[in-house]
Structures are given as C-alpha cells and as structure tokens.
Design an enzyme around this catalytic site. Structure first.
Site, PDB file in Angstrom:
ATOM      1  CB  THR A 127      -0.922  -0.006   1.234  1.00 28.88           C
ATOM      2  OG1 THR A 127      -1.671  -1.218   1.204  1.00 28.88           O
ATOM      3  CG2 THR A 127      -1.877   1.175   1.196  1.00 28.88           C
ATOM      4  CD  GLU A 154      -3.486  -9.615   9.489  1.00 29.90           C
ATOM      5  OE1 GLU A 154      -3.391 -10.240  10.554  1.00 29.90           O
ATOM      6  OE2 GLU A 154      -2.842  -8.584   9.229  1.00 29.90           O
ATOM      7  CE  LYS A 204      -4.749  -1.608   0.882  1.00 30.81           C
ATOM      8  NZ  LYS A 204      -5.033  -2.938   1.330  1.00 30.81           N
ATOM      9  CG  ASN A 208      -8.119  -0.672   3.724  1.00 28.36           C
ATOM     10  OD1 ASN A 208      -8.998  -1.503   3.522  1.00 28.36           O
ATOM     11  ND2 ASN A 208      -6.842  -0.988   3.726  1.00 28.36           N
ATOM     12  CB  CYS A 260      -5.001  -2.571   6.478  1.00 27.99           C
ATOM     13  SG  CYS A 260      -3.996  -3.646   5.466  1.00 27.99           S
TER      14      CYS A 260
HETATM   15  C1  UDX Z   1      -8.496  -4.954   6.239  1.00 31.67           C
HETATM   16  C2  UDX Z   1      -9.368  -4.856   4.972  1.00 31.67           C
HETATM   17  O1  UDX Z   1     -10.651  -5.435   5.231  1.00 31.67           O
HETATM   18  C3  UDX Z   1      -8.669  -5.539   3.795  1.00 31.67           C
HETATM   19  O2  UDX Z   1      -9.444  -5.367   2.628  1.00 31.67           O
HETATM   20  C4  UDX Z   1      -7.305  -4.869   3.623  1.00 31.67           C
HETATM   21  O3  UDX Z   1      -6.611  -5.381   2.556  1.00 31.67           O
HETATM   22  C5  UDX Z   1      -6.480  -5.021   4.906  1.00 31.67           C
HETATM   23  O4  UDX Z   1      -7.211  -4.416   5.967  1.00 31.67           O
HETATM   24  P1  UDX Z   1      -7.936  -6.773   8.070  1.00 31.67           P
HETATM   25  O5  UDX Z   1      -7.080  -5.719   8.695  1.00 31.67           O
HETATM   26  O6  UDX Z   1      -7.376  -8.134   7.922  1.00 31.67           O
HETATM   27  O7  UDX Z   1      -8.396  -6.322   6.599  1.00 31.67           O
HETATM   28  O8  UDX Z   1      -9.244  -6.929   8.971  1.00 31.67           O
HETATM   29  P2  UDX Z   1     -10.796  -6.621   8.879  1.00 31.67           P
HETATM   30  O9  UDX Z   1     -11.530  -7.891   8.949  1.00 31.67           O
HETATM   31  O10 UDX Z   1     -11.120  -5.713   7.783  1.00 31.67           O
HETATM   32  O11 UDX Z   1     -11.017  -5.892  10.286  1.00 31.67           O
HETATM   33  C6  UDX Z   1     -10.273  -4.737  10.636  1.00 31.67           C
HETATM   34  C7  UDX Z   1     -10.638  -4.263  12.030  1.00 31.67           C
HETATM   35  O12 UDX Z   1     -11.951  -3.736  12.057  1.00 31.67           O
HETATM   36  C8  UDX Z   1     -10.593  -5.350  13.116  1.00 31.67           C
HETATM   37  O13 UDX Z   1      -9.984  -4.809  14.266  1.00 31.67           O
HETATM   38  C9  UDX Z   1     -12.055  -5.657  13.357  1.00 31.67           C
HETATM   39  O14 UDX Z   1     -12.281  -6.106  14.675  1.00 31.67           O
HETATM   40  C10 UDX Z   1     -12.688  -4.300  13.127  1.00 31.67           C
HETATM   41  N1  UDX Z   1     -14.099  -4.371  12.728  1.00 31.67           N
HETATM   42  C11 UDX Z   1     -14.440  -4.930  11.526  1.00 31.67           C
HETATM   43  C12 UDX Z   1     -15.086  -3.850  13.542  1.00 31.67           C
HETATM   44  O15 UDX Z   1     -14.799  -3.330  14.642  1.00 31.67           O
HETATM   45  N2  UDX Z   1     -16.393  -3.895  13.132  1.00 31.67           N
HETATM   46  C13 UDX Z   1     -16.763  -4.439  11.940  1.00 31.67           C
HETATM   47  O16 UDX Z   1     -17.963  -4.434  11.637  1.00 31.67           O
HETATM   48  C14 UDX Z   1     -15.756  -4.976  11.118  1.00 31.67           C
END
Ligand code: UDX
Length: 455
Positions: A127, A154, A204, A208, A260
């Site tokens: 990124t 993840e 991207k 996010n 991210c």
């Molecule tokens: C994220 C993006 O979804 C992905 O597309 C990008 O490439 C990398 O960053 P990731 O960091 O693996 O992926 O986790 P994600 O499942 O998106 O959750 C991120 C954070 O948001 C977590 O701490 C999760 O607990 C929180 N979250 C997610 C919430 O608090 N509420 C939600 O409804 C969804």
C-alpha cells in the site's frame, strides 16, 4: 517475445517480500499452477520457509505451502527473481513514519534493484501513497508498472485471494503488463477493474478509509444508543437491510485495529494534507476509534467503583481480531496499558497470539487457558471475538471469578443469558443487564484463592 516465460499460460511469478501479503500471494499463485520465486532479505526466514514451515498464523496457508513447496523457491537473491520471472509482485511493508506518511524506503530499495528493462514488470501490492507509481515511472522509463492493490483480510486471506469481489489493475494504456496481470487473475472471477495507476492507488486507500469510517460511525451510534436505551445490534440489522448501506462492517465494538486500517486512514489523511486539503472526516474517524478503546474503563468503574487499584481484570483475546496472531494496533494494547495505568492487575488469554503478545504487554499475566486468566478476576473483558469465548461455561466462569462482571467489547454473548447465570453484563451499544447488587459476589466464598489479587 513469444518465448519469454511471462507470455506462457502459467507464467512464473516473482514475489518480493515474504511477509503476510507476500506469502499469501506466493502460495496462492503456486496453488494455481505457477512456479513462484520469493525473494526475502532475511536469511532465517528463507531457511524456515524453504523447509515448508510458516512463522505466522493464517488459516489454510500452511497446507498450501506444504502442498506446493516443490514449485516454490525462497531466496535472498534478487538476481534469481529477475532471471526466472517477468512479473514481480512487490509485497514489502510500508510502515507509518512519525509524520503519518508511509515509509517507502523498502519499496525504493526494490525499485533500485530491479533495473529498467521492459522485459520485467513491477506489480505493486504494497500500500503506497497516490503518486508513487507515477514517481517510479518517471525514474524508470522502460520498466513496466502495474498497481494491483490487495484487499485480503487476515484470517480469511486464502479464501479472499481465491474468490475476490474485484481485482483492481492500474496500468498505463497499452502496457503489456496490465494485460498480463489481468490474465493471472481472470480464472478467479470477480469484477476486473482496469484503470490508471493513480486511481488504483486511491481505490485501495479510499476502500480502507471508507470501511474504517463505517466502523467508527456504528461505534458512535452504539455510544448514543447506550445513552438513549436503543440496542445497536438491532439498529445495525435494520440499517444493513437497506442495500445502499449493506450489513457488513456495522459491528460495534471497542475499535478497529490491524496492519491496514489505522495506517491507511492516517496515510490518506496525510496525503490529503500534503497537497493542502484538510480531510476533516478522517480526523473524526481516527479520534472516535481511539476513544472507543478506552470506554471499557468507564464501564468497569460503573460497576467496580472509581478506583481500579488492585482489581484483577481478565482480558479474553489479545489479537486485533479472531483467527490471527497479529497484534498490530490491537485494542488490547491500549486497553491493557490504560488498565495498568489505573493500578489494575491485568491477566489475559488468547488462543494464538500469546507468544507475540507477551513481548508487547509487559506486566500482563498471560495465561494458558481462559479459566486460568479468570481465576479470582473482578471482571472479564472480551476484547477479541474468538468463537470459543461464546462457548464458555457460565457456571464454571461464575465459580472461578471473584466478581461476576462481564464487559463484552464485541457483543459476542447473549446478555440476557449471561445475566440469568448471575452476572452483571455490559455490551457495546446495548442496554446493560444484571447488576452486582443482585449477582453473587464470590469474594466471601473463596478468599484463599484471591490473596494475591486483593493487595
Ligand atoms: C483490512 C481490509 O478489510 C482488507 O481489505 C485490507 O486489505 C487489509 O485491511 P484486516 O485488517 O485483515 O483487513 O481486517 P478486517 O476484517 O477488515 O477488520 C479490521 C478491524 O476492524 C478489526 O480490528 C475488526 O475487529 C474491526 N471491525 C471490523 C469492527 O470493529 N467492526 C466491523 O464491523 C468490522
């Protein structure tokens, strides 16, 4: 050029950087039938990976690595990647600097190493700020360049790779590499978004930032719901059925973390600021998220009194979300530090992140089982929604804790069932149920076990 490897049906793939994104990319392309050459500068990582072993937790990835190891080469030598592949995915990390800008030094190092030949294409997965591709193109006129951002989550990264919603391919019009990258991903399905390099870079960051905004928004709705007696899980259900809103990323909790969202939201805010634009909305998104992690303290004090000195608080879950051992920007880091700042004794359990967490959480007693962490505790705080915490035996939990108080930071449990089992329960954005006045306090029943926690 018909005889060069990049033109064959399954061209060999180069991957630069064996971090989380690089390894998922490498193993998945190997699974799709490509030879993959991974360049990693840390020799120990190369040794471990060459033996078919992984050093991080990602469901499905160990199996893919073992199955495809004969088609994968791990090396410290960039020359080997250049000799054997044309399509080289850049998967090095771009951590935030003190200014909030992304640190591009590792990307720049790769660009220096790859030369300037149109036989090769750099495909940027890391990124990077909008404008990075243009700067690289100015410097390397012949090298082909594609921005192909990753959207992997993840814990479900292998599945996300194999079944993408969309694949974004940003390239200069007519560049062979754009078509080559499209051909790599076409068998996976998903919408193909062919666009220019700057727009791909912005897709991207904007994706996010938007998801993080959605989370901070629902967290604010949760906080207001607590004041006015609404239940945010019902509110989110009702909102999410509107197809313009959608049900995903509307789970209120104690803040987003990970590698991210925090980094990319700050990077986009900073990018805007560098070009003279004040991105006000993102300031609020960041601030709401920071405050959200700290709201647990107020909920604990509501039940345990103004002082948490000597109170034992057990954290259930430490990783930033379930199914990963990633501790980057995990809410547990801020929460445990705040609790220790209040004088509390902090214990914790996480099914997979314990080892990584132990270096990051000085003074926190990390235990091998939930019940060991909860022994004699004055409160349990669900920090990460690991499914096994939903299965916990409430009667056993009640007998183990000193004070039957559960703060559910992820709305994992059924509050009424928890209250019926004799607990006081606080979720996020839901009415509190049960109270310690009516709940049974175990402190008079098991004083011997609690000596160490009451000093
Ligand atoms: C994220 C993006 O979804 C992905 O597309 C990008 O490439 C990398 O960053 P990731 O960091 O693996 O992926 O986790 P994600 O499942 O998106 O959750 C991120 C954070 O948001 C977590 O701490 C999760 O607990 C929180 N979250 C997610 C919430 O608090 N509420 C939600 O409804 C969804």
């Amino acid at each position: 050029m018909s005889n060069v490897p990049g033109n064959s049906e399954k061209p060999p793939i180069g991957v630069i950087g064996a971090g989380w994104v690089g390894l998922v990319t490498a193993c998945c392309f190997a699974e799709l039938g490509h030879e993959v050459v991974v360049r990693e500068i840390v020799q120990e990582k190369v040794d471990v990976l060459s033996r078919g072993e992984l050093i991080m937790h990602e469901p499905g990835l160990p199996e893919l690595l073992k199955k495809n190891i004969d088609h994968m080469t791990f090396t410290t030598d960039m020359g080997e990647v250049l000799d054997r592949t044309r399509l080289m995915f850049v998967c090095v990390d771009t951590p935030p600097t003190y200014s909030g800008d992304a640190d591009l030094s590792r990307v720049q190092q790769v660009v220096r190493e790859v030369g300037d030949s149109n036989d090769h294409a750099l495909i940027m997965k890391s990124t990077v700020p909008v404008g990075t591709g243009a700067a690289i193109r100015r410097d390397k006129h012949d090298l082909a360049y594609v921005s192909c951002p990753e959207f992997l989550k993840e814990g479900t990264a292998v599945d996300d790779f194999m079944r993408p919603d969309r694949v974004v391919v940003g390239a200069d019009a007519g560049d062979w590499a754009g078509d080559a990258v499209e051909a790599l991903y076409r068998p996976l399905g998903g919408e193909m978004v062919r666009t220019d390099i700057a727009s791909a870079e912005m897709i991207k960051l904007a994706s996010n930032a938007f998801l993080a905004t959605k989370i901070s928004f629902i967290n604010e709705i949760a906080n207001v719901s607590e004041e006015v007696g609404a239940d945010v899980t019902e509110v989110a259900r009702g909102m999410g059925l509107d197809t313009r809103i959608g049900p995903k990323f509307l789970q209120a909790g104690i803040g987003y973390g990970g590698s991210c969202f925090p980094k990319d939201v700050t990077a986009l805010k900073q990018l805007a600021g560098n070009s003279g634009y004040h991105f006000q909305l993102l300031n609020a998104v960041i601030e709401v998220n920071e405050l959200q992690k700290r709201r647990v303290i107020g909920k604990l004090k509501k039940h345990l009194g103004d002082s948490l000195v000597g109170k034992k608080i057990a954290l259930l879950g430490l990783s930033f979300k379930p199914n990963t051992d990633d501790m980057r920007e995990a809410s547990s880091l801020v929460l445990s530090a705040r609790l220790r700042g209040e004088g509390a004794i902090v214990s914790a359990f996480d099914p997979v992140a314990a080892e990584r967490a132990s270096e990051l959480l000085p003074g926190v007693e990390i235990e091998n089982s939930p019940l060991a962490a909860l022994e004699g505790a004055d409160a349990a705080v669900i920090v990460t929604e690991w499914p096994e915490f939903a299965e916990i035996d409430l009667a056993q939990l009640h007998a183990t804790m000193r004070t039957p108080l559960i703060i559910d930071g992820r709305n994992l449990l059924d509050g009424n069932a928890v209250a019926a089992a004799g607990f006081a329960y606080e979720g996020v954005g839901r009415p509190s149920v049960g109270s310690l006045d009516t709940a049974t306090d175990n402190s008079s029943q098991a004083p011997a076990a609690l000596g160490a926690t009451t000093e």
